[in-house]
Design a protein around this motif. Structure first.
Motif, PDB file in Angstrom:
ATOM      1  N   LEU A   1      19.906  30.247  66.819  1.00 20.70           N
ATOM      2  CA  LEU A   1      19.438  29.147  67.663  1.00 20.70           C
ATOM      3  C   LEU A   1      19.905  29.341  69.096  1.00 20.70           C
ATOM      4  O   LEU A   1      19.121  29.239  70.050  1.00 20.70           O
ATOM      5  CB  LEU A   1      19.956  27.822  67.108  1.00 20.70           C
ATOM      6  CG  LEU A   1      19.698  26.572  67.941  1.00 20.70           C
ATOM      7  CD1 LEU A   1      18.202  26.302  68.092  1.00 20.70           C
ATOM      8  CD2 LEU A   1      20.397  25.365  67.311  1.00 20.70           C
TER       9      LEU A   1
ATOM     10  N   ILE B   1      15.769  25.152  65.042  1.00 15.30           N
ATOM     11  CA  ILE B   1      15.725  26.059  63.899  1.00 15.30           C
ATOM     12  C   ILE B   1      15.596  25.191  62.652  1.00 15.30           C
ATOM     13  O   ILE B   1      16.301  24.185  62.506  1.00 15.30           O
ATOM     14  CB  ILE B   1      16.954  26.989  63.840  1.00 15.30           C
ATOM     15  CG1 ILE B   1      16.758  28.052  62.761  1.00 15.30           C
ATOM     16  CG2 ILE B   1      18.264  26.231  63.640  1.00 15.30           C
ATOM     17  CD1 ILE B   1      17.739  29.211  62.827  1.00 15.30           C
ATOM     18  N   HIS B   2      14.657  25.574  61.783  1.00 17.10           N
ATOM     19  CA  HIS B   2      14.389  24.725  60.627  1.00 17.10           C
ATOM     20  C   HIS B   2      13.797  25.564  59.498  1.00 17.10           C
ATOM     21  O   HIS B   2      13.511  26.759  59.667  1.00 17.10           O
ATOM     22  CB  HIS B   2      13.438  23.591  61.021  1.00 17.10           C
ATOM     23  CG  HIS B   2      13.652  22.322  60.257  1.00 17.10           C
ATOM     24  ND1 HIS B   2      14.893  21.844  59.921  1.00 17.10           N
ATOM     25  CD2 HIS B   2      12.782  21.417  59.753  1.00 17.10           C
ATOM     26  CE1 HIS B   2      14.780  20.703  59.255  1.00 17.10           C
ATOM     27  NE2 HIS B   2      13.495  20.425  59.139  1.00 17.10           N
ATOM     28  N   ARG B   3      13.610  24.922  58.368  1.00 17.54           N
ATOM     29  CA  ARG B   3      12.994  25.590  57.223  1.00 17.54           C
ATOM     30  C   ARG B   3      11.536  25.908  57.530  1.00 17.54           C
ATOM     31  O   ARG B   3      10.803  25.078  58.071  1.00 17.54           O
ATOM     32  CB  ARG B   3      13.074  24.696  55.990  1.00 17.54           C
ATOM     33  CG  ARG B   3      14.449  24.623  55.347  1.00 17.54           C
ATOM     34  CD  ARG B   3      14.490  23.543  54.274  1.00 17.54           C
ATOM     35  NE  ARG B   3      13.497  23.723  53.247  1.00 17.54           N
ATOM     36  CZ  ARG B   3      13.776  23.943  51.951  1.00 17.54           C
ATOM     37  NH1 ARG B   3      15.036  24.044  51.569  1.00 17.54           N
ATOM     38  NH2 ARG B   3      12.810  24.076  51.068  1.00 17.54           N
TER      39      ARG B   3
ATOM     40  N   ASP C   1      22.513  30.724  61.303  1.00 22.44           N
ATOM     41  CA  ASP C   1      21.495  29.852  61.907  1.00 22.44           C
ATOM     42  C   ASP C   1      21.864  29.394  63.318  1.00 22.44           C
ATOM     43  O   ASP C   1      21.048  29.502  64.232  1.00 22.44           O
ATOM     44  CB  ASP C   1      21.214  28.647  61.011  1.00 22.44           C
ATOM     45  CG  ASP C   1      20.308  28.980  59.836  1.00 22.44           C
ATOM     46  OD1 ASP C   1      20.032  30.180  59.608  1.00 22.44           O
ATOM     47  OD2 ASP C   1      19.871  28.044  59.138  1.00 22.44           O
TER      48      ASP C   1
ATOM     49  N   ARG D   1      13.236  30.618  57.417  1.00 24.36           N
ATOM     50  CA  ARG D   1      13.592  29.859  58.610  1.00 24.36           C
ATOM     51  C   ARG D   1      12.624  30.215  59.739  1.00 24.36           C
ATOM     52  O   ARG D   1      12.083  31.327  59.789  1.00 24.36           O
ATOM     53  CB  ARG D   1      15.020  30.174  59.071  1.00 24.36           C
ATOM     54  CG  ARG D   1      16.108  29.734  58.109  1.00 24.36           C
ATOM     55  CD  ARG D   1      16.344  28.233  58.194  1.00 24.36           C
ATOM     56  NE  ARG D   1      17.546  27.871  57.457  1.00 24.36           N
ATOM     57  CZ  ARG D   1      17.578  27.618  56.142  1.00 24.36           C
ATOM     58  NH1 ARG D   1      16.456  27.719  55.440  1.00 24.36           N
ATOM     59  NH2 ARG D   1      18.704  27.293  55.555  1.00 24.36           N
TER      60      ARG D   1
ATOM     61  N   ASN E   1      19.827  21.969  65.255  1.00 22.47           N
ATOM     62  CA  ASN E   1      19.788  22.542  63.913  1.00 22.47           C
ATOM     63  C   ASN E   1      19.950  21.361  62.962  1.00 22.47           C
ATOM     64  O   ASN E   1      21.024  21.141  62.405  1.00 22.47           O
ATOM     65  CB  ASN E   1      20.916  23.565  63.758  1.00 22.47           C
ATOM     66  CG  ASN E   1      20.965  24.209  62.390  1.00 22.47           C
ATOM     67  OD1 ASN E   1      20.033  24.099  61.597  1.00 22.47           O
ATOM     68  ND2 ASN E   1      22.072  24.874  62.091  1.00 22.47           N
TER      69      ASN E   1
ATOM     70  N   TYR F   1      18.113  20.035  57.009  1.00 26.21           N
ATOM     71  CA  TYR F   1      16.836  20.676  56.687  1.00 26.21           C
ATOM     72  C   TYR F   1      16.203  20.166  55.400  1.00 26.21           C
ATOM     73  O   TYR F   1      15.080  20.557  55.067  1.00 26.21           O
ATOM     74  CB  TYR F   1      17.001  22.199  56.633  1.00 26.21           C
ATOM     75  CG  TYR F   1      18.095  22.705  55.720  1.00 26.21           C
ATOM     76  CD1 TYR F   1      17.898  22.832  54.355  1.00 26.21           C
ATOM     77  CD2 TYR F   1      19.335  23.082  56.248  1.00 26.21           C
ATOM     78  CE1 TYR F   1      18.890  23.307  53.532  1.00 26.21           C
ATOM     79  CE2 TYR F   1      20.336  23.566  55.430  1.00 26.21           C
ATOM     80  CZ  TYR F   1      20.112  23.679  54.066  1.00 26.21           C
ATOM     81  OH  TYR F   1      21.113  24.141  53.253  1.00 26.21           O
TER      82      TYR F   1
END
Length: 263
Positions: A50, A184-186, A46, A219, A136, A139
């Motif tokens: 990012l 960056i996320h779910r 992740d 993601r 980041n 989440y």
């Protein structure tokens, strides 16, 4: 601006991690060596993805909120050596490892770390002082999932007093006009993330990260420009794995060769 905890005469941290509790791992095909805890929250792909999405150029300043052991910041500097990164980290042991990793990779003059919280960012992070902010954030919503028994992992993955709105508010406060915010996320929290971005944030780009061709994204990368009126764009995204489980050539180019993502 750099946080330095107590060290012994050999320059080793006297506090939180014994060497046996750490691993040293290769990122970007061996371009980076990063020390991180052997247990609890460990950096995977992740933060690498990012960092690849940040539209930074030489001379730009980048804030990395919740920088952990500086994975994203150092990946960015490997791609854009002339940039400068300022990390904010809540957990002192991780902040110390971030500093160690900057030294290990010859970037201590370009990556600084401060200890603090996004709800009250330290004065060293100047409001309106950054060309780009990346984050980041945890989440999982508080109370929405089973909480890890490992405190460091829990803090890194489950929202505490600082919810997603607090992270976005902090990020926007640090950005210069026309600066970029990248998260960056779910994927299942995309609606919440977009709702938190004010109308003054434009040029919105949503970049899905597909586990495999034909599978739903887990993601997403979201990028916006402060003070822009550009429209929302939903991009093709990146397929991470092939049918055999390995990384696709496009993913390998980012994860091993430090290639950027065009958002």
């Amino acid at each position: 601006m750099t946080l330095l905890p107590p060290r012994d005469a050999a320059g080793r941290n006297t506090g939180d991690f014994a060497d046996a509790a750490l691993t040293e791992d290769a990122f970007l095909g061996g371009r980076l060596r990063l020390r991180q805890p052997a247990a609890g929250y460990r950096a995977a792909i992740d933060p690498v993805l990012l960092a690849a999405a940040i539209p930074a150029a030489a001379g730009d300043s980048v804030a990395d909120l919740g920088c952990g052991v500086a994975t994203a910041g150092l990946c960015l500097l490997a791609r854009v050596p002339g940039a400068r990164v300022s990390g904010l980290e809540l957990q002192a042991p991780l902040a110390d490892l971030a500093i160690q990793n900057a030294i290990l990779n010859g970037c201590s003059d370009r990556l600084a770390v401060v200890l603090g919280d996004v709800t009250a960012p330290p004065a060293a992070l100047i409001p309106g002082g950054f060309d780009h902010v990346m984050l980041n954030p945890p989440y999982l919503e508080s109370g929405a999932a089973r909480v890890s028994a490992h405190e460091m992992r829990r803090i890194a993955t489950v929202e505490g007093p600082a919810n997603l709105a607090a992270w976005i508010t902090c990020a926007l406060g640090l950005l210069r006009p026309r600066g970029s915010l990248t998260v960056i996320h779910r994927a299942d929290r995309l609606d919440r993330l977009l709702a938190l971005l004010p109308p003054a944030c434009g040029d919105l780009a949503v970049f899905p990260l597909w586990p495999r061709q034909g599978e739903n994204a887990k993601r997403v990368l979201v990028q916006a420009r402060k003070g822009s009126a550009g429209p929302l764009r939903f991009l093709a995204g990146l397929v991470l794995h092939d049918a055999g489980g390995g990384f696709t050539p496009a993913a390998e180019a980012v994860l091993r060769d430090a290639r950027g993502l065009d958002l």
